[in-house]
Design a protein around this motif. Sequence first.
Motif, PDB file in Angstrom:
ATOM      1  N   GLN A   2       0.860  -1.181   0.000  1.00 17.83           N
ATOM      2  CA  GLN A   2       0.000   0.000   0.000  1.00 17.83           C
ATOM      3  C   GLN A   2       0.903   1.241   0.000  1.00 17.83           C
TER       4      GLN A   2
ATOM      5  N   PHE B  45      -5.380  -6.213   3.834  1.00 19.19           N
ATOM      6  CA  PHE B  45      -6.655  -6.486   3.155  1.00 19.19           C
ATOM      7  C   PHE B  45      -7.822  -5.819   3.878  1.00 19.19           C
TER       8      PHE B  45
ATOM      9  N   LYS C 263       3.205  -4.713  18.446  1.00 25.60           N
ATOM     10  CA  LYS C 263       2.030  -4.869  17.586  1.00 25.60           C
ATOM     11  C   LYS C 263       2.289  -5.752  16.366  1.00 25.60           C
TER      12      LYS C 263
ATOM     13  N   GLY D 216     -10.569  -3.131   7.717  1.00 21.92           N
ATOM     14  CA  GLY D 216      -9.249  -3.256   7.098  1.00 21.92           C
ATOM     15  C   GLY D 216      -8.263  -3.813   8.113  1.00 21.92           C
TER      16      GLY D 216
ATOM     17  N   GLY E 254      -3.805   4.026   9.221  1.00 21.08           N
ATOM     18  CA  GLY E 254      -4.036   3.433  10.528  1.00 21.08           C
ATOM     19  C   GLY E 254      -5.104   4.208  11.290  1.00 21.08           C
TER      20      GLY E 254
HETATM   21  C1  BTN Z   1      -4.076   0.703  13.264  1.00 18.50           C
HETATM   22  O1  BTN Z   1      -3.772   1.884  13.319  1.00 18.50           O
HETATM   23  O2  BTN Z   1      -3.710  -0.091  14.119  1.00 18.50           O
HETATM   24  C2  BTN Z   1      -4.926   0.190  12.132  1.00 18.50           C
HETATM   25  C3  BTN Z   1      -4.095  -0.232  10.947  1.00 18.50           C
HETATM   26  C4  BTN Z   1      -4.916  -0.800   9.811  1.00 18.50           C
HETATM   27  C5  BTN Z   1      -4.069  -1.108   8.596  1.00 18.50           C
HETATM   28  C6  BTN Z   1      -4.836  -1.827   7.547  1.00 18.50           C
HETATM   29  S1  BTN Z   1      -3.804  -2.445   6.256  1.00 18.50           S
HETATM   30  C7  BTN Z   1      -5.186  -2.809   5.280  1.00 18.50           C
HETATM   31  C8  BTN Z   1      -6.178  -1.692   5.469  1.00 18.50           C
HETATM   32  N1  BTN Z   1      -5.921  -0.611   4.550  1.00 18.50           N
HETATM   33  C9  BTN Z   1      -5.518   0.504   5.164  1.00 18.50           C
HETATM   34  O3  BTN Z   1      -5.203   1.567   4.612  1.00 18.50           O
HETATM   35  N2  BTN Z   1      -5.494   0.306   6.490  1.00 18.50           N
HETATM   36  C10 BTN Z   1      -5.916  -1.037   6.839  1.00 18.50           C
END
Ligand code: BTN
Length: 318
Positions: free
Chosen positions: A114, A135, A185, A206, A119
């Motif tokens: 990506q 995904f 994480k 996501g 996030g």
């Molecule tokens: C977080 O901040 O912990 C959440 C992260 C989520 C990442 C995933 S990767 C697939 C999907 N597409 C994105 O742009 N974000 C989520």
Amino acid sequence: MRTAILELLKHNEGHYISGEELSHTLNVSRTAVWKHIRALKQDGYEIEAHPRLGYALRQNTDRLLPDEIKAHLTSRMLGQEIHYFPEVDSTNNEAKKLAANGCPEGTIVVAESQATGRGRLARGWFSPFGKGIWFSVVLRPPFGPMDAAKCTLMAAVGVNRAINRVTGVGCGIKWPNDILWNGRKVVGILTEMSAEMDAINYVVIGMGINANMKEFPSEIAATATSLALATGQTVSRVILLAEILAELENVYTLVQQAGFESVFAAWRQESITLGRQVRVQGFQRNFSGLAVDIDADGALLIKTAQGVERVLAGDVSI
Ligand code: BTN
């Protein structure tokens, strides 16, 4: 045609099939066979070509190609429609476009990398090519918009179970939905939705799973890890993704039949937040206290000197 050639190569695993035999069996020219072989190689299949003997499949691809995922799928709804991208801005963005255009529930968008992975709390998400599982899945739940936040807790339970089943790694869930191993994480979940006042149009969940990374950029090196680092082995992303879809479908079905409490019980058991002193960075103020439980809305209940505080959004450090 591509799929048919691949099936014949897989069927003959490791042995040569001549170009002539392939062209004869599938009723296409030898040039067409050669072009498909070239495309398969570009998709990561290791195919040996011998001038006299023909073609032999030496190694399956490690890409998250739809045909490879489908070969392992056990879920009935999730992953029946798969949109694959070698690179995309964000799988959540693609999934939201598909959802707005009426794609079926359970459609997934998966990418090798990506460019602008997103996030929670407007942060970015490190998504290097071929190393993780990036995904998004489209759900059309029959709940009201107030229930959408609970879907992220549900998703955390599903993915945590799948990781445990496939890799044997026992991770914990940090409220609301981070999956941590050894305090670092491994998985992040970003849930987004489109809704009317009283009904959800769609929810996009996501997930970013750090599967096979060995190193991370300095900003996250101290807080992130991967399943490969946890196990000392490369993880099959295809098998893990298929299992995540199966477990996600299980928890989603259970929630629809028996309500969110049925899954919250598992969340509590797998939580590494409950029973700990936590620090909350909320939108309006920061405070600390003892995380005692989650309530029926999935909010974190924190005991402070002033009483019990309810946190529905924000950053919680343990
Ligand atoms: C977080 O901040 O912990 C959440 C992260 C989520 C990442 C995933 S990767 C697939 C999907 N597409 C994105 O742009 N974000 C989520």
